[in-house]
Design a protein around this motif. Structure first.
Motif, mmCIF file in Angstrom:
data_model
loop_
_atom_site.group_PDB
_atom_site.id
_atom_site.type_symbol
_atom_site.label_atom_id
_atom_site.label_comp_id
_atom_site.label_asym_id
_atom_site.label_seq_id
_atom_site.Cartn_x
_atom_site.Cartn_y
_atom_site.Cartn_z
ATOM 1 N N UNK A 353 0.834 -1.207 0.000
ATOM 2 C CA UNK A 353 0.000 0.000 0.000
ATOM 3 C C UNK A 353 0.869 1.258 0.000
ATOM 4 N N UNK A 354 1.977 1.225 0.746
ATOM 5 C CA UNK A 354 2.895 2.366 0.764
ATOM 6 C C UNK A 354 3.500 2.599 -0.615
ATOM 7 N N UNK A 355 3.907 1.509 -1.250
ATOM 8 C CA UNK A 355 4.514 1.615 -2.578
ATOM 9 C C UNK A 355 3.523 2.186 -3.587
ATOM 10 N N UNK A 377 9.601 11.323 4.728
ATOM 11 C CA UNK A 377 9.927 12.200 5.854
ATOM 12 C C UNK A 377 8.731 12.937 6.427
ATOM 13 N N UNK A 378 7.901 13.499 5.561
ATOM 14 C CA UNK A 378 6.784 14.297 6.060
ATOM 15 C C UNK A 378 5.557 13.432 6.346
ATOM 16 N N UNK A 379 5.102 12.683 5.330
ATOM 17 C CA UNK A 379 3.861 11.931 5.497
ATOM 18 C C UNK A 379 4.019 10.763 6.470
ATOM 19 N N UNK A 380 4.994 9.871 6.213
ATOM 20 C CA UNK A 380 5.177 8.723 7.099
ATOM 21 C C UNK A 380 5.499 9.175 8.520
ATOM 22 N N UNK A 381 6.315 10.233 8.628
ATOM 23 C CA UNK A 381 6.663 10.740 9.949
ATOM 24 C C UNK A 381 5.434 11.171 10.731
ATOM 25 N N UNK A 388 -1.150 6.066 12.624
ATOM 26 C CA UNK A 388 -2.065 5.807 11.512
ATOM 27 C C UNK A 388 -1.338 5.061 10.410
ATOM 28 N N UNK A 389 -2.064 4.247 9.664
ATOM 29 C CA UNK A 389 -1.524 3.580 8.487
ATOM 30 C C UNK A 389 -1.797 4.405 7.248
ATOM 31 N N UNK A 390 -1.190 3.993 6.143
ATOM 32 C CA UNK A 390 -1.329 4.768 4.906
ATOM 33 C C UNK A 390 -2.776 4.806 4.423
ATOM 34 N N UNK A 391 -3.549 3.760 4.716
ATOM 35 C CA UNK A 391 -4.949 3.743 4.291
ATOM 36 C C UNK A 391 -5.782 4.793 5.028
ATOM 37 N N UNK A 392 -5.298 5.228 6.178
ATOM 38 C CA UNK A 392 -6.020 6.229 6.968
ATOM 39 C C UNK A 392 -5.421 7.627 6.802
ATOM 40 N N UNK A 393 -4.541 7.788 5.825
ATOM 41 C CA UNK A 393 -3.863 9.073 5.650
ATOM 42 C C UNK A 393 -4.856 10.201 5.335
ATOM 43 N N UNK A 394 -4.802 11.305 6.090
ATOM 44 C CA UNK A 394 -5.665 12.450 5.779
ATOM 45 C C UNK A 394 -5.261 13.162 4.496
ATOM 46 N N UNK A 395 -4.015 12.914 4.052
ATOM 47 C CA UNK A 395 -3.509 13.533 2.824
ATOM 48 C C UNK A 395 -3.532 12.495 1.715
ATOM 49 N N UNK A 396 -4.198 12.813 0.627
ATOM 50 C CA UNK A 396 -4.294 11.888 -0.509
ATOM 51 C C UNK A 396 -3.061 12.026 -1.400
ATOM 52 N N UNK A 397 -2.811 11.043 -2.282
ATOM 53 C CA UNK A 397 -1.701 11.179 -3.228
ATOM 54 C C UNK A 397 -1.823 12.440 -4.078
ATOM 55 N N UNK A 398 -3.033 12.775 -4.499
ATOM 56 C CA UNK A 398 -3.235 13.969 -5.332
ATOM 57 C C UNK A 398 -2.879 15.238 -4.560
#
Length: 503
Positions: A353-355, A377-381, A388-398
């Motif tokens: 999912x991270x990839x 550095x910014x998002x994963x940090x 939170x996991x990447x699926x719950x990220x408040x910031x989308x790839x876009x």
């Protein structure tokens, strides 16, 4: 097979009272097959259900109930074998492994001893320091899981939950190629990563869906090399199996404490008994569970209720065509296509999912290196900080790609970009619109920057003289201009003007 281009890590050396000793470790990893139904019944595999609610008649060992093979379990084992570059056996068979235990209602376990579904393979285990171990896989066989005995609900009675009984397990058996506790943990992590990419096991160690039996022995330096030359196990020490480990940290601790126990015995003139042991994390010790059984102790024989399993090569080939890009290949591609470092590529490919998130950001932003820097550095940090996991990220790839594009176009500076990221993370919104609405655009007008710089130079003549003597002090003027412009001035333009003005 894998092309091993790494140097192998040095074996773990433990100093005894009399001699130095090396570790030799083999692993038997039990991975719960990711299917909705059990290996030989249609009962659910859902975790956390009410006790004894996911039990079919055949799981409960009811008389006359016959097992029926779940085809998806076979397919998942084949996928795993292909993912480990292993041989797939078109002919395999199930055997009965006979032993009594309260949570094994049939009085035997259906397993595969003589003809496993998957043969020899290998796993490249990278250690993060430029070294890697090529661990040989001996076999993967399918078998039923047992139930669970519960001893802490009543002071006088034990209870049995049969929900896990009959759940399909893949037992992945390695050769004794692992030479240290860190390697053992890295090996488990690599298997888990591959199976999660394949979708064949969720790798949840806390729920017991991935656990390991760790075989530990010791030998004198040089003896392992003789074993590798001859494949004669007499060069190695007697192994002891540490049963049912489901924690990376405990696996490493158990290996060390068991090795030290064996060293003390041997150096005192004794001999190590081959046995199964348990690790007690509270006391940090291993204790004897039972003498190590051999195959004949279980009275294996072909299961009379199941015909030998014969699969077709075309079916295996179809499964192979549907395999996803696996971690090693994805990592190599990220390094080649995006120019990433080995470390960054490893971090980004740790989870599929991270990839996928990174690739989407890189594609939209048009800059793989900058995308990797911001994702790691910014998002994963921030996600790690908030658990939170990447699926719950408040910031989308876009959205993240939008921030990166604003940096690349010089619309915002790196400092402003971090402020913008915080706004998007906490409030959401379109990065470009936020920059416009809140006046966050970078000042690129050299005239306005020059005016601010001239005022600072005029107000600080002594500082100007110091900077002319020591050019390193020019950074002070850069900082003052950035402060005067609220951090919006283009740092590159500021530096160039400072250098020009101060000669």
């Amino acid at each position: 097979m894998l092309d091993l281009t790494y140097d192998a890590p040095k074996p773990k050396v433990i100093a005894g009272a009399k001699h130095d000793w090396e570790l030799v470790i083999g692993m038997e990893v039990h991975a719960q097959v990711a299917t909705r139904a059990k290996l030989f019944s249609g009962a659910s595999t859902q975790f956390g259900a009410e006790p004894n609610s996911n039990v079919a008649f055949v799981d409960a060992g009811m008389p006359g109930m016959l097992p029926v093979i779940n085809e998806e379990c076979i397919a998942q084992a084949v996928r795993t074998g292909l993912g480990l570059k292993a041989d797939i056996n078109l002919f395999s068979a199930f055997d009965r492994k006979n032993y009594f235990y309260p949570d094994l209602p049939q009085g035997y376990q259906i397993s595969q001893l003589y003809h496993p579904i998957v043969g020899e393979g290998e796993v490249l285990v990278e250690m993060g320091d430029g070294t890697a171990r090529n661990v040989r896989i001996e076999r993967i066989h399918l078998e039923q899981d047992a139930g669970k005995s519960i001893h802490d609900m009543d002071p006088h009675m034990s209870f049995v939950d049969l929900n896990r009984t009959g759940v399909a397990l893949m037992e992945i058996v390695s050769r004794p190629d692992i030479r240290g506790p860190e390697e053992a943990a890295a090996y488990i992590a690599k298997l888990r990563q591959i199976m999660r990419y394949l979708g064949t096991c969720d790798g949840n160690m806390q729920n017991g869906n991935l656990r390991a039996d760790v075989n530990v022995s010791i030998c004198r330096p040089g003896a392992y090399e003789k074993y590798m030359e001859t494949q004669d196990f007499s060069h190695l020490g007697t192994r002891c199996e540490i049963k049912n480990m489901n924690s990376m940290r405990f696996i490493q601790a158990a290996i060390m404490i068991e090795a030290e126990r064996q060293i003390k015995i041997v150096e005192a003139g004794g001999s190590v008994d081959q046995e199964t042991r348990l690790y007690d994390p509270d006391k940090n010790e291993t204790r004897s569970m039972r003498s190590k059984e051999e195959a004949h102790d279980y009275r294996y024989f072909p299961d009379p209720d199941l015909l030998p399993l014969e699969i077709e090569q075309d079916w295996v080939d179809d499964i192979a065509k549907g395999l996803p890009e696996l971690p090693d290949q994805k990592k190599a591609r990220f390094i080649g296509d995006f120019g990433l470092s080995d470390y960054d590529a490893s971090v980004l490919t740790a989870e599929s999912e991270n990839a996928a998130f990174f690739e989407e950001v890189a594609a939209e932003a048009g800059d793989g290196k900058l995308a990797a820097n911001w994702v790691i550095n910014e998002l994963f940090g921030r996600l790690n900080k908030d658990d939170l996991g990447i699926k719950s990220s408040p910031v989308s790839p876009a959205q993240l790609a939008g921030i990166i594009k604003l940096i690349k176009s010089d619309a915002i500076s790196g400092k402003i970009a971090k402020d913008l990221f915080e706004i998007v993370y906490t409030e959401g919104g379109d990065p470009e619109a936020i920059v416009e609405e809140r006046g966050m655009k970078q000042v690129t007008d050299t005239g306005a920057i020059e005016t601010a710089l001239d005022e600072i130079i005029a107000a600080n003549p002594a500082q100007v003289e110091k900077a002319k003597v020591n050019p390193k002090l020019a950074g002070w003027f850069v900082g003052q201009v950035m402060k005067a412009t609220g951090g919006k001035a283009n740092p590159k333009a500021v530096n160039e003007l400072v250098q020009k003005k101060l000669g």
